[in-house]
Design a protein around this motif. Structure first.
Motif: not given
Length: 213
Positions: A70-83
């Motif tokens: 199982w997992g999750i992935r981005i559905k909306g717009n791309g984003h910059r994620l911080s650590a």
């Protein structure tokens, strides 16, 4: 009279007093956020801000599960994620799957981009700002977290990943091993191929001319 030993000791102490301090590595100077995800070595201390990539080339790499169930992935717009955001979401998953003996979590991205920020109300110029945190750019459809290792019911996995997705600033979707790959906002479902027929069967039979005698 001064002995030779005293003269050598005095010269060595004078040389030590004028010695330049050792220059530390740029990575060692980043004392803030040391406990979070960070690369071991980098070639350049500062980098351009850049833009979140848009998948327009037709590649579906990184949009399906590779390790877990199982997992999750981005559905909306791309984003910059911080650590810090990735670490917080990962801690939530680890805390929830702890009762499952042998359960694992996989992080499919890594923050390797240094983000520099200048102070508020600062005049323009005088170079780029100082290092602040590590980040990564993720396009639409990229898988971020996977869980597996042991059988986990779908409703439990969905609730665990929902709590982790609430810690991230982008819209996420729950996926399984049967989920189709995603190309941007388009889901690529497997379409059956049309049946292949031989060319001899499709060719019309030639009409023989009738000859009267």
């Amino acid at each position: 009279m001064f002995s030779l030993t005293s003269i050598i000791r005095g010269a060595s102490s004078l040389r030590a007093s004028f010695a330049l301090p050792a220059v530390q590595s740029p990575i060692l100077l980043f004392t803030r956020n040391r406990g979070q995800l960070a690369p071991r070595q980098i070639k350049y201390i500062k980098r351009h801000k850049g833009r979140v990539p848009i998948p327009i080339g037709g590649s579906i790499r990184g949009t399906t599960l590779a390790f877990g169930d199982w997992g999750i992935r981005i559905k909306g717009n791309g984003h910059r994620l911080s650590a810090k955001q990735l670490t917080t979401a990962e801690d939530v998953i680890k805390r929830k799957i702890k009762p499952f003996k042998g359960a694992k979590v996989w992080l499919r991205c890594f923050p390797d981009i240094p983000v520099c920020i200048k102070g508020n109300e600062t005049r323009m110029g005088k170079g780029k700002g100082t290092f602040e945190y590590w980040a990564t750019r993720l396009p639409t459809g990229r898988v971020i977290f996977e869980i597996g290792g042991v059988p986990i019911r779908e409703e439990l996995a969905r609730e665990i990943l929902r709590q982790a997705a609430s810690k991230l600033p982008c819209t996420m979707e729950f996926i399984s091993t049967k989920s189709p790959p995603r190309l941007g906002r388009l889901l690529l479902h497997d379409t059956p191929e049309p049946p292949r027929t031989s060319l001899l069967a499709e060719a019309p039979t030639p009409i023989q001319p009738q000859v009267s005698i």
